[in-house]
Design a protein around this motif. Structure first.
Motif, short mmCIF file in Angstrom:
data_model
loop_
_atom_site.label_atom_id
_atom_site.label_comp_id
_atom_site.label_asym_id
_atom_site.label_seq_id
_atom_site.Cartn_x
_atom_site.Cartn_y
_atom_site.Cartn_z
N GLY A 90 1.03 -1.33 -0.07
CA GLY A 90 -0.11 -0.03 0.04
C GLY A 90 1.14 1.19 0.15
O GLY A 90 0.28 2.29 -0.09
N ALA A 91 2.08 1.10 -0.07
CA ALA A 91 3.21 2.53 0.04
C ALA A 91 3.20 2.71 -1.36
O ALA A 91 3.31 1.98 -2.21
CB ALA A 91 4.42 1.96 0.68
N SER A 92 3.32 4.16 -1.72
CA SER A 92 3.55 4.62 -3.09
C SER A 92 4.86 5.51 -2.74
O SER A 92 5.00 6.34 -1.96
CB SER A 92 2.30 5.61 -3.57
N VAL A 93 5.44 5.63 -4.10
CA VAL A 93 6.81 6.30 -4.02
C VAL A 93 6.82 7.07 -5.48
O VAL A 93 6.62 6.53 -6.26
CB VAL A 93 8.02 5.25 -4.09
N GLY A 94 7.20 8.16 -5.26
CA GLY A 94 7.05 9.23 -6.58
C GLY A 94 8.34 9.03 -7.57
O GLY A 94 9.35 8.17 -7.02
N GLU A 95 8.10 9.46 -8.61
CA GLU A 95 9.38 9.55 -9.59
C GLU A 95 10.63 10.30 -9.12
O GLU A 95 10.53 11.26 -8.29
CB GLU A 95 9.04 10.20 -10.81
#
Length: 198
Positions: A90-95
């Motif tokens: 469920g974690a999100s990581v940006g560019e």
């Protein structure tokens, strides 16, 4: 992948990329004396408008410089996420973001663009880390912490649950942050106290 910046920070990113099977096509750096790093050719200064066939990561530790470069370039950005990091589904990581060795990102963590989550940092559930921030080695963000754009969390610092840290703050190494921090504050100590504004 290409890297912009041929320094110690780039060395760690090269290790991460190579350990995940990603090759580094070359590095860009403004220093004309640099010719190679870790056996990879330094291609000179990156000229705005240049097109790249592969994504780029800005491999510069200074948050303000990283932000300035990112705002000038129109390229596709990649990511470097260590295969020893633990990321919740469920974690999100940006560019443009780098997640280094031994890091933990728990459930519903949101990490912005061009962020550094450094070696062994722990980011617990529901935290939000803004663009261009840096969470240094061994730092701990407890649950539901918010870290503003460009903020630097020093090595070994601890932020208790629910605290909101503003934009472009500096939290000293080993600090224990127990209350909200406004934009541009410099905080040190245990408990963390504002000593100045930058």
């Amino acid at each position: 992948m290409y890297l912009y910046g041929a320094s110690g920070h780039a060395k760690v990113i090269i290790d991460i990329l190579q350990s995940t099977g990603e090759s580094v096509a070359g590095l860009f750096d403004d220093n004309p004396d640099l010719k190679e790093l870790c056996g990879i050719k330094v291609l000179g200064k990156f000229k705005p408008g240049r097109e790249l066939e592969e994504p780029l990561i800005i491999s510069i530790g200074n948050n303000r410089i990283r932000a300035s470069i990112a705002q000038q370039l129109t390229v596709k950005y990649g990511q470097a996420i260590s295969n020893t990091a633990i990321l919740s589904p469920g974690a999100s990581v940006g560019e443009g973001t780098v997640v280094m060795q031994g890091t933990i990102l728990q459930a519903e963590v949101e990490v912005g663009k061009h962020v550094i989550i450094n070696t062994g940092a722990k980011v617990d559930h529901d935290c939000v880390v803004g663009d261009f921030a840096h969470v240094s080695p061994g730092a701990v963000l407890c649950g539901n912490v918010s870290v503003g754009e460009g903020t630097w969390i020093g090595a070994g610092a601890v932020v208790i649950p629910g605290v909101k840290i503003g934009k472009w703050c500096q939290v000293g190494a080993g600090a224990v942050v127990i209350r909200d921090i406004p934009d541009n504050a410099v905080v040190v100590g245990n408990p963390g106290k504002i000593i100045k504004y930058c």
